[in-house]
Enzyme design. Structure first.
Site: not given
Ligand SMILES: Cc1cc2nc3c(=O)[nH]c(=O)nc-3n(C[C@H](O)[C@H](O)[C@H](O)COP(=O)(O)O)c2cc1C
Ligand SMILES: Cc1cc2nc3c(=O)[nH]c(=O)nc-3n(C[C@H](O)[C@H](O)[C@H](O)COP(=O)(O)OP(=O)(O)OC[C@H]3O[C@@H](n4cnc5c(N)ncnc54)[C@H](O)[C@@H]3O)c2cc1C
Ligand SMILES: Cc1cc2nc3c(=O)[nH]c(=O)nc-3n(C[C@H](O)[C@H](O)[C@H](O)COP(=O)(O)OP(=O)(O)OC[C@H]3O[C@@H](n4cnc5c(N)ncnc54)[C@H](O)[C@@H]3O)c2cc1C
Ligand SMILES: Cc1cc2nc3c(=O)[nH]c(=O)nc-3n(C[C@H](O)[C@H](O)[C@H](O)COP(=O)(O)O)c2cc1C
Ligand code: FES
Ligand code: FES
Lengths: 303, 252, 303, 252
Positions: C72, C127, C130, C192, C244
């Site tokens: 959030g 981003n 939202c 995202n 991933g």
């Molecule tokens: C705990 C958590 C918090 C995240 N917070 C943000 C954020 O604040 N802003 C954003 O653009 N993406 C956020 N993401 C998305 C990640 O930046 C990323 O796009 C997404 O997790 C896919 O990559 P991954 O599979 O390597 O985690 C968040 C992801 C996780 C798991």
């Protein structure tokens, strides 16, 4: 005694478990492993107007907790299915659901018309995730208006209830569900696969011959649960839930989210006994969480 | 009939670079497996089973041998399994090499490439039991990948080929075809390009080829593993109709 | 020698590896484990106009090969970030990327305006996933027009290049990408998280307090690869790929699909050293598959 | 400082229903862990690590003991790990129970519920070393879940409570508060409802509570594990600022 039975349009289910379309052929192979009469129902592999050969191979790839497939609707055609496959399945005395696919509205109409010849068919699962050749390959399943049109046309031609199978590859699943309900669908089936891709490093090219494939298996379960939960709040027709189910606990999760019954696809490949195993374990799981019937659990997460 | 069985690992050892031989105990499968059939093996952490050919059976000891090359995460994990553990297997799957079909051959040629060698070894042991004379060509990348040479020698004359010439003859299995004596029938298993070359070179001979394809179910239900055929049916399933087909039945 | 360097608008990367937004805070915690100077760049946790407390807990759940999160947007607000977080990160002499979030266009504008005060910022990751409070909670990230508008407005106010981060929860990712490119974005960042849900069986309710959460981790990799592959065929601006990634092989898969650089999120939680580990392993993996540089691999699957 | 360490399993045994005690060898962690800190443990097949409290350390033997209840797939898998295997751990994480803070207490009350018992046991052994007098209340679901009773008796007077009265006193840990003698400070760990009841009942006393929350990173980077605080900062992170907080610092 835990009551596993569920009654849905056209479907008197002794339990809510059925194999998902495309993951169980026409039941012949899995009937070597167990008596298909144990199942709640069976959903056949997609039927099209004519026999189709499908895509080139490779057609499947493994992914983290999931798989991609691009079979390409290989099937012997609806006539052959009515002649030989439905009669084979009817010996098990469980509801038979035909998965109907097509590239044009006319093909969908043809398939359901031919299916009317069978007296052993309980329902249709309308697979609208196929590309519409007339509209330049856009899927019926991603546009609410096109989905409503094909639902209406099919409803007019068929004798049996129609469950429309939703594609998850959409911005707004609720709009799709509402349009399809308004068009007269008797139920929804959700979700189909998410479009994905894997690159094969040695060949530096997409591994699946079709390039993209449909992602299924436990990886997609959170998406299926979210979509069912959202749709349940906006429609009154029943939902057959699917996407990553492997255990009786998973089934309960789908029921709580809003599914009335469930289908199991990918998990059959790892465990050919997954359906009867879950049917056996489901009463204990329902009991553990305080339920006396499947019906009682449906929609339980919406308080 | 395919059954879902628990197989106990009796031994597991590396017999060549990245190549593991594993002996598994299971009464049902050791009693029912025929050459060319495969096991469909569940591996921890994987959504799909892995198809591996049966390389030998010992129905007295109730064991089945598999031989696999470590090429990815599944075979890598399988190689870590310890003696005493059990693995979850579907088997025996598919239709193996026809031996009694048509006129019984007096002499046969076996041609195996790389990880296609195991099933033709099992076949060779069977053929020998039936009194059929066997000669074999087995091909590998290089010296370090060679396995089962002695086992094949025990079946009959054997030509070992390595792509880089680091052991035996240099080149491809087809490069030594002219060294073999006359045969009534051939059987081959290996990568697709090799099977193509073999069937081209041996056109006119009766031959059976064993194919590989990525599989979903492994039992004929999902249509993942098809191969185009010459007849109107269009496609056959490798897992169920094959993996062995007549050389002229399918389109390479 | 394998050349890992990549030059993108505003970003001179010594290697293509950066931690993904929200999974690395502002770098302080992971700087205990290793020298952040090894990274290609760092993407900070989302910044909003004012400090935000975020959602109730539980905020995370584990899923098959993935996780759900609904943090959030908890963050100390853009001013505090400019005052204390960017200066902390600037000691590592790697490009710093600010992830910018907001509930209204005005908030986005405010955040980037405040960010202009920092001389140490290399780029903005916008981003747009939202919910837009003015438009009744619809996300900027699911409507091409809204996405284009916010991109344009932000581009006008900021000094640094803007990478717009795409939401995968859309029917047509290519339309989104094209609209955003046309609106003047310098690059794309994708993907995202996918919206998902988990039902907690004992409480018969969604586990995450916010009900839905974003699905990340290896489970979504096939979807990320597909979307990047599709988008790469229709835009010319560079792509930062994510979703991933756990290994150097995964990085190569993203490069081949069309990513110019990559970000790593969820995998940091299991292995805090995942970024430096991959940076170390990447040369060998590139070499194994016949590449002498990262640049050479980008888009390699499009032949 | 948190490090990523390999810890070797020295022993693993079930000490009560669904409750496993595991002794792990690692020099760094055994030298640096303080009571209330936790390990963040990687488990095969899981995306997220599992936080488990440190229940004891033996810096001579260089071992750390953890105690966990099998409640889901992660702890289930962890329970299958064999002696001799190593596990991948981040630790020691978080800030433990303050012992030297403020005026050194002469007497303390420890209150642990279920799987909240392990960290207060470690704390109790430390307090005893410092010459502080300890009395303890430990609560469990029922007789079969009771563990470490003798260990706590060795530290000082101990009240065992079971919810169903099948062992010791019947009810909740708060039901025996009136049986304890005066204390300068209390420390508690257990499920949130228990911590609420404890802090309500002991309002006015100096107390420290240890909290649980679902975690992502476990090191303070992801903001998953927050808890509302009384001050303007709004939220604190359980993994980094906690898991131990002063009873009046956070909002229960
Ligand atoms: C705990 C958590 C918090 C995240 N917070 C943000 C954020 O604040 N802003 C954003 O653009 N993406 C956020 N993401 C998305 C990640 O930046 C990323 O796009 C997404 O997790 C896919 O990559 P991954 O599979 O390597 O985690 C968040 C992801 C996780 C798991
Ligand atoms: C009928 C049959 C018999 C086989 N017999 C043998 C044998 O005796 N010894 C042996 O070493 N190998 C054999 N193979 C190939 C073997 O199945 C693959 O090498 C193995 O599945 C690779 O798994 P992995 O997880 O290590 O590789 P990965 O590349 O990580 O596997 C990813 C996915 O692709 C599939 N896959 C990858 N390569 C192949 C392939 N060549 N054929 C089919 N599926 C593949 C895997 O099963 C898995 O689903 C056989 C294949 C078939 C179809
Ligand atoms: C600081 C701290 C110390 C802890 N110490 C202990 C201990 O010493 N002994 C013990 O038995 N348990 C302890 N717990 C609880 C323990 O972390 C969970 O029981 C465990 O993570 C459950 O994992 P699972 O895979 O078996 O359950 P699942 O329910 O399958 O886990 C799913 C996810 O939820 C998380 N989760 C589930 N329950 C909890 C919980 N109560 N707290 C935090 N995360 C949870 C898991 O970590 C995982 O990410 C502690 C928790 C925290 C936060
Ligand atoms: C190999 C394979 C073939 C499939 N074929 C069809 C099909 O013909 N028609 C259809 O509606 N869905 C088809 N599906 C989708 C499944 O029916 C199901 O909706 C999806 O796989 C999600 O469930 P699962 O995760 O349990 O597999 C297929 C899925 C797989 C894996
Ligand atoms: S693998 Fe399913 S049909 Fe062959
Ligand atoms: S778990 Fe990530 S901040 Fe606590």
């Amino acid at each position: 005694m835990i009551d596993l039975s569920v009654t849905l349009p056209g479907l008197n289910l002794q339990n809510p478990i059925m194999p998902a379309s495309g993951c169980f052929g026409f039941g012949r192979e899995y009937s070597q492993f167990y008596d298909l009469g144990k199942l709640g129902a069976v959903i056949m592999k997609a039927a099209t107007g004519e026999a189709r050969l499908g895509n080139k191979t490779p057609r499947v790839a493994e992914t983290a907790s999931g798989m991609l497939n691009a079979i390409g609707l290989q099937n012997p055609g609806v006539e052959k299915i009515v002649e030989t496959e439905i009669p084979f399945l009817s010996q098990f005395h469980i509801p038979i659901i035909a998965n109907v696919a097509g590239s044009t509205i006319e093909e969908y109409e043809k398939v359901v018309t031919v299916l009317n010849e069978s007296t052993d068919l309980a329902a249709i699962e309308l697979n609208i995730s196929c590309p519409n050749v007339k509209e330049g390959g856009i899927q019926f399943g991603i546009d609410p208006e096109m989905a409503a049109t094909v639902t209406e046309k099919v409803k007019k031609r068929t004798r049996v209830p129609v469950y429309v199978k939703l594609s998850p590859n959409v911005t707004n699943i609720v709009d799709m569900a509402k349009a399809i309900e308004a068009a007269g669908a008797d139920g929804l089936s959700m979700i189909n696969t998410l479009t994905g891709m894997q690159i094969h490093l040695p060949s530096k090219a997409p591994l699946i011959a079709n390039k993209t494939g449909g992602l299924s298996g436990p990886a997609i379960k959170p998406i299926a649960i979210r979509m069912i939960y959202e749709v349940k709040q906006h429609v009154t027709i029943p939902i057959i839930g699917m996407g990553g189910i492997e255990t009786a606990e998973d089934v309960l999760e789908f029921l709580l989210a809003g599914a009335d019954a469930v289908a199991i696809g990918t998990a059959n490949f790892l465990n050919p006994f997954v359906c009867p195993d879950i049917i056996e374990q489901l009463p204990a799981v329902l009991k553990k969480y305080g339920f006396t019937s499947v019906k009682e659990a449906t929609g339980g997460a919406h308080q | 009939m395919i059954k879902k069985e628990a197989m106990k690992i009796i031994s597991s050892k590396q017999i060549a670079t990245d190549t593991v031989e594993m002996v598994l105990e299971n009464e049902y499968i050791s009693n029912h497996a025929t050459p060319g059939q495969f096991l469909h093996i569940a591996i921890t952490g994987h959504t799909l089973r892995r198809p591996l050919s049966i390389a030998a059976v010992d129905s007295k000891a109730r064991t089945v041998t598999i031989l696999f090359k470590i090429i990815g995460s599944g075979t890598e994990t399988l190689a870590t399994y310890q003696v005493g553990e059990t693995i979850d297997v579907l088997g025996p799957n598919g239709n193996g090499f026809p031996v009694q079909t048509g006129q019984k051959p007096a002499t046969v040629l076996l041609i195996g490439g790389g990880i296609g060698v195991p099933p033709i070894y099992f076949l060779g042991t069977q053929l020998k039991k039936f009194g059929i004379q066997v000669q074999s060509i087995i091909g590998f990348q290089s010296r370090d990948y060679v396995f089962y040479e002695n086992e094949f020698q025990a079946l009959g004359e054997t030509f070992v080929v390595t792509n880089d010439g680091s052991y035996g003859y240099k080149g491809f299995v087809t490069d030594v075809l002219d060294k073999t004596s006359r045969f009534d029938r051939y059987y081959s298993c290996g990568p697709l390009p090799m099977l193509r070359a073999v069937s081209d070179n041996l056109r006119g001979n009766e031959g059976y080829l064993s194919f590989e394809e990525r599989m979903g179910c492994g039992v004929g239900a999902c249509y993942a593993c098809v191969i185009p055929t010459e007849d109107e049916a269009g496609y056959k399933k490798i897992c169920q109709d094959g993996p062995v087909f007549r050389a002229n039945e399918v389109i390479l």
